[in-house]
Design a protein around this motif. Sequence first.
Motif, PDB file in Angstrom:
ATOM      1  N   LEU A  73       0.889  -1.161  -0.494  1.00 50.41           N
ATOM      2  CA  LEU A  73       0.068  -0.115   0.039  1.00 50.41           C
ATOM      3  C   LEU A  73       0.688   1.311  -0.102  1.00 50.41           C
ATOM      4  O   LEU A  73       1.547   1.571   0.842  1.00 50.41           O
ATOM      5  N   PRO A  74       0.160   2.206  -0.834  1.00 50.53           N
ATOM      6  CA  PRO A  74       1.270   3.893  -0.845  1.00 50.53           C
ATOM      7  C   PRO A  74       1.460   4.180   0.771  1.00 50.53           C
ATOM      8  O   PRO A  74       2.037   4.552   1.228  1.00 50.53           O
ATOM      9  N   GLU A  75       0.105   4.050   1.456  1.00 46.96           N
ATOM     10  CA  GLU A  75       0.873   4.515   2.367  1.00 46.96           C
ATOM     11  C   GLU A  75       2.030   3.932   3.718  1.00 46.96           C
ATOM     12  O   GLU A  75       2.143   4.318   4.657  1.00 46.96           O
ATOM     13  N   MET A  76       2.209   2.684   3.594  1.00 47.75           N
ATOM     14  CA  MET A  76       2.846   1.778   4.555  1.00 47.75           C
ATOM     15  C   MET A  76       4.436   1.823   3.526  1.00 47.75           C
ATOM     16  O   MET A  76       4.722   2.120   4.289  1.00 47.75           O
ATOM     17  N   GLN A  77       4.030   1.939   2.647  1.00 47.24           N
ATOM     18  CA  GLN A  77       5.414   2.142   1.530  1.00 47.24           C
ATOM     19  C   GLN A  77       6.579   3.940   2.325  1.00 47.24           C
ATOM     20  O   GLN A  77       7.665   3.487   2.359  1.00 47.24           O
ATOM     21  N   GLN A  78       5.343   4.952   2.059  1.00 44.46           N
ATOM     22  CA  GLN A  78       5.697   6.248   2.707  1.00 44.46           C
ATOM     23  C   GLN A  78       6.348   5.840   4.401  1.00 44.46           C
ATOM     24  O   GLN A  78       7.719   6.347   4.470  1.00 44.46           O
ATOM     25  N   PHE A  79       4.926   5.353   5.269  1.00 46.86           N
ATOM     26  CA  PHE A  79       6.088   4.968   6.200  1.00 46.86           C
ATOM     27  C   PHE A  79       6.871   4.760   6.752  1.00 46.86           C
ATOM     28  O   PHE A  79       7.779   4.466   7.622  1.00 46.86           O
ATOM     29  N   ILE A  80       6.749   3.793   5.595  1.00 50.18           N
ATOM     30  CA  ILE A  80       8.741   2.296   6.035  1.00 50.18           C
ATOM     31  C   ILE A  80       9.563   2.790   5.593  1.00 50.18           C
ATOM     32  O   ILE A  80      10.703   3.254   6.014  1.00 50.18           O
ATOM     33  N   ALA A  81       9.118   4.401   5.388  1.00 49.82           N
ATOM     34  CA  ALA A  81      10.843   4.638   4.625  1.00 49.82           C
ATOM     35  C   ALA A  81      10.581   6.138   5.732  1.00 49.82           C
ATOM     36  O   ALA A  81      11.954   6.760   5.681  1.00 49.82           O
ATOM     37  N   LYS A  82      10.216   6.406   6.975  1.00 55.16           N
ATOM     38  CA  LYS A  82      10.637   6.777   7.270  1.00 55.16           C
ATOM     39  C   LYS A  82      11.871   6.825   8.676  1.00 55.16           C
ATOM     40  O   LYS A  82      11.567   5.688   8.373  1.00 55.16           O
ATOM     41  N   ARG A  83      12.243   8.023   8.874  1.00 56.91           N
ATOM     42  CA  ARG A  83      13.169   7.353  10.186  1.00 56.91           C
ATOM     43  C   ARG A  83      12.917   7.492  10.917  1.00 56.91           C
ATOM     44  O   ARG A  83      12.266   7.278  11.443  1.00 56.91           O
ATOM     45  N   ASN A  84      14.028   5.847  11.328  1.00 52.98           N
ATOM     46  CA  ASN A  84      13.759   5.014  13.530  1.00 52.98           C
ATOM     47  C   ASN A  84      12.502   4.060  12.836  1.00 52.98           C
ATOM     48  O   ASN A  84      11.855   3.860  14.117  1.00 52.98           O
ATOM     49  N   VAL A  85      12.524   3.846  11.422  1.00 52.66           N
ATOM     50  CA  VAL A  85      11.332   2.749  11.308  1.00 52.66           C
ATOM     51  C   VAL A  85      12.092   1.753  10.430  1.00 52.66           C
ATOM     52  O   VAL A  85      13.146   1.613  10.063  1.00 52.66           O
TER      53      VAL A  85
END
Length: 180
Positions: A73-85
């Motif tokens: 999911l695009p929302e999941m892909q964006q979140f995965i790219a966050k620092r500290n994830v």
Amino acid sequence: ETQPFCVAGSPPCTPFSQIQDINRNRRDPKVVKKEFEAGRRHIIFCLKTYELQLQGGRHFIHEHPKGSSAWKLPEMQQFIAKRNVMMTEVDMCTYGMKAEDSRGSGYDRKSTRIMTSLAEVVKRVSKKCPGDHRHVHLEQGRTRMAQVYPRAFCHAVCEGIAAQRRMDSLGVMAMPVMNL
């Protein structure tokens, strides 16, 4: 309001399941779409909750099957790219997850992906199947058997959360050793 140290998310995998894909074409498309949208909204709710945790300097852990289409999911892909994830994978058979089939008892691999901000959890839960045992395939309604986490896995997660809490209270962060 309570600002917990860690929140855990494990949304239903049915709308994103590879096994469900087998029968998807035989089902009413409106029902399939409705289930998918409900699952997507649940994932987005989880991600918003995790974002609040990160903004507050707190933690989260999210579990979903490795093969789940929710990871795309695009929302999941964006979140995965966050620092500290961070991401890791675990085969639940390494924690003793079992199932039954016509040949008797065997292990359930249930390859699972963990997304978290807890480095200490990643260190403790990352285990892959050594391939030294028989796996039961989760078909013909056996997926329900995989909905309960093995006690050993839960123990590893809890140990990781406790260790992370100690590290955070000391203001230190474990770093991986680098070889030159």
